[in-house]
Motif scaffolding. Structure first.
Motif, PDB file in Angstrom:
ATOM      1  N   GLN A 199      -1.528   3.553  -5.849  1.00 13.24           N
ATOM      2  CA  GLN A 199      -0.172   3.762  -6.345  1.00 13.24           C
ATOM      3  C   GLN A 199      -0.077   3.582  -7.858  1.00 13.24           C
ATOM      4  N   ASP A 207       9.573   9.149  -5.013  1.00 12.07           N
ATOM      5  CA  ASP A 207      10.009   9.641  -6.308  1.00 12.07           C
ATOM      6  C   ASP A 207       9.682  11.115  -6.554  1.00 12.07           C
ATOM      7  N   SER A 260       4.674   7.045  -6.544  1.00 17.04           N
ATOM      8  CA  SER A 260       5.575   6.526  -5.514  1.00 17.04           C
ATOM      9  C   SER A 260       6.008   7.649  -4.610  1.00 17.04           C
TER      10      SER A 260
END
Length: 604
Positions: free
Chosen positions: A549, A572, A569
């Motif tokens: 991540q 997102d 993410s």
């Protein structure tokens, strides 16, 4: 590809050149120069002439005068002074009445549909690039003589202009009722392939320059005939006289420009249909859509036109908020007519609509600029795209097409009318004069029995997303979310080769938060484990980063190597990615095939 024998339209009785006459010749193929002689039979004292700064259909000031050189003038055999007044306008020190002759050259190096081109293989020009406007005489008869030279031996001419006295190859004299008509008929020159077909009782010519030997010209002609017949059936009437398609085939290109009874097109060489291959490639489908789009413009924008274009002002921008209608609605119908002509099936049509929807939803600028504003700003934004375009604008082509879709689905859902009927009613109401948004609202209310002012206020003048899911569902088509692609997830538009070149960074995305900029070359990534990998495409991120991540993007910017922390993410994804699926065959058929009632037959 060798040219077929030229079969000119039967010429009108031979006439002398008109009051304003242009003599054009390919002066020097290698220097790319056209030579033009302009004769004004009855000039005014201190006659002024000007070259347009733009060409109708392409909304950008292009300053065509930059390619004009060597302007000289004579009257009664004597030279007269020429004084330049501004960037595009000249005043001739002549007396009134006696014939005036101007001579000049134009350098032709733009291999597009908008200006002019000349080399040893081909010539092409729009009158807006070559023909000086004689101020005060724009509405008098004009004529154009395209002269054959030794350098153009074996070449032919194709144009929508009315022939007055031409040879078998099309060289000779053409006439026009006005300057507007003259410059709205481009001229194609060269050893092109040429074919003909009839549609709606009108003779259509298709000219193709630059095709490979594998080009299936018979298929292109037949498919184009089907498109023209579908458009003629839609408008319930054919174009007047004749029509000419001029297709310039290049290694990689796409575009078109509509004219009164012709169109100039450009496509990639591999997009043409191939002999022995009956499949319809995506490239060929795109070409057919382009042909459909420009032909539809014969009615929608060339004759049914916005009030701002009632008379073109060639000296400056001509502003209108209605390009969402004239370009957007044409973009809705171009592919829909391919479906109605039987050239694509429902699955491929829905794929094309899906692409349009995603193009709009993946443009953050749709929340900032209305499609009416986009139309007005075309002169400074649409044709001058940069790294911020996607963040600040929306296309009047794509969103305009979706406004048309929403209106069509709304009318059909209420079972009062269709957008087809609206277009034809507008044609009857406004074809003899300009059209305004008030005309659109009046016709909608007349046919639907209610006002559509709230919809146009929100969809055209507002920035909220269109009610696509609701309206499509009412017609048996489900809009569903699809997993975002890597570029969408990051908020990027890129070019991928040996590395990832960033073309645009979308507002609010992960890439913007990391500090990536347009122009960056994304070379690789570095992981928390210390491993570092070179990347050539965005798909490499998932392969090398796995479930990580956090990573560091290794970027080259202005010859500097940068390390930019990038947080990944799943929550997102800055832009949507949707797909369409048929959920009710009967309802979908009523829209897609324009059937008045539902049936139980299942779509193939």
């Amino acid at each position: 590809m060798p040219a077929t024998q030229h079969t000119p339209t039967p010429a009108a009785p031979a006439t002398l050149p008109a009051d304003v006459h242009y003599h054009v010749s390919a002066h020097d193929l290698h220097a790319r120069l056209f030579a033009i002689e302009l004769r004004v039979q009855a000039p005014a004292a201190q006659q002024q002439v000007a070259l347009p700064v733009w060409i109708p259909g392409s909304y950008l000031v292009r300053e065509f005068a930059k390619n004009l050189q060597g302007l000289q003038a004579t009257q009664d055999g004597a030279s007269v002074a020429v004084r330049q007044l501004d960037k595009q306008r000249w005043q001739i020190d002549c007396v009134a009445g006696a014939p005036l002759t101007l001579s000049y050259q134009v350098c032709a190096y733009d291999n597009s549909v908008r200006t002019a081109w000349l080399d040893a293989q081909r010539g092409f020009f729009n009158g807006t690039s070559l023909c000086l406007r004689v101020l005060g005489q724009e509405d008098t008869p004009h004529s154009l003589e395209v002269a054959a030279t030794a350098a153009t031996a074996g070449w032919s001419i194709a144009t929508g202009l009315e022939p007055a006295r031409i040879d078998d190859q099309g060289f000779g004299l053409y006439r026009a009722l006005s300057y507007d008509e003259l410059v709205d008929c481009p001229v194609e020159m060269g050893r092109f392939w040429s074919g003909f077909f009839e549609a709606g009782g009108v003779r259509h010519q298709f000219v193709v320059a630059g095709a490979a030997e594998s080009f299936d010209h018979a298929r292109l002609l037949e498919d184009s005939r089907k498109i023209c017949e579908a458009a003629i059936a839609f408008w319930q009437g054919a174009p007047h006289g004749r029509y000419v398609f001029m297709l310039n085939v290049v290694n990689d290109g796409y575009g078109g420009l509509e004219h009164r009874n012709s169109t100039a097109l450009i496509c990639g060489r591999r997009d043409l249909p191939r002999l022995g291959d009956g499949k319809t490639s995506d490239g060929y489908t795109t070409l057919l859509g382009l042909i459909s789009h420009e032909y539809f413009h014969t009615w929608n924008v060339k004759r049914l036109r916005p009030d701002a274009f009632a008379r073109y002002d060639y000296d400056q921008e001509n502003y209108t908020e209605l390009l969402w209608f004239f370009e957007g609605f044409t973009s809705y119908y171009d592919d829909l007519l391919l479906l109605r002509a039987g050239l694509i099936d429902e699955a491929r049509y829905l794929k094309l609509i899906t692409k349009t929807i995603n193009q709009v939803l993946q443009t953050p600028g749709r929340a900032l600029q209305s499609v009416a504003q986009s139309s007005f700003d075309a002169w400074v934004k649409y044709y001058r795209q940069d790294e911020n375009t996607a963040n600040s604008t929306v296309s009047y082509y794509t969103k305009g097409a979706l406004v048309a879709l929403c209106l069509d689905l709304s009318l059909r859902r209420e079972d009062h009318s269709t957008l087809d009927a609206v277009m034809r009613a507008l044609w009857q109401r406004c074809a003899a004069g300009p059209m305004s948004e008030a005309d659109v609202l009046a016709v909608l209310e007349q046919l639907a029995g209610r006002s559509f002012a709230p919809e146009l206020a929100q969809w055209v003048h507002g920035t909220l997303d269109l009610p696509l899911a609701e309206l499509l569902a009412a017609h048996g088509v489900r809009l569903q979310a699809e997993p975002p692609q890597p570029a969408q997830r990051l908020g990027l538009r890129v070019q991928e080769s040996h590395s990832v070149l960033v073309k645009a960074v979308l507002r609010g995305g992960l890439a913007e938060r990391a500090g990536l900029m347009a122009g960056d070359e994304w070379l690789g990534i570095e992981l928390a484990s210390g491993a570092a990998w070179r990347i050539a495409k965005l798909d490499d991120l998932g392969f090398y980063a796995g479930q990580a991540q956090q990573l560091t993007a290794l970027v080259a910017r202005d010859q500097q190597l940068l390390r930019l922390p990038l947080a990944l993410s799943e929550a997102d994804a800055p832009t949507a990615n949707i797909g369409l699926a048929i959920s009710d065959n009967a309802l979908a058929r009523r829209w897609l095939r324009d059937e008045p009632t539902a049936t139980d037959e299942v779509l193939p």
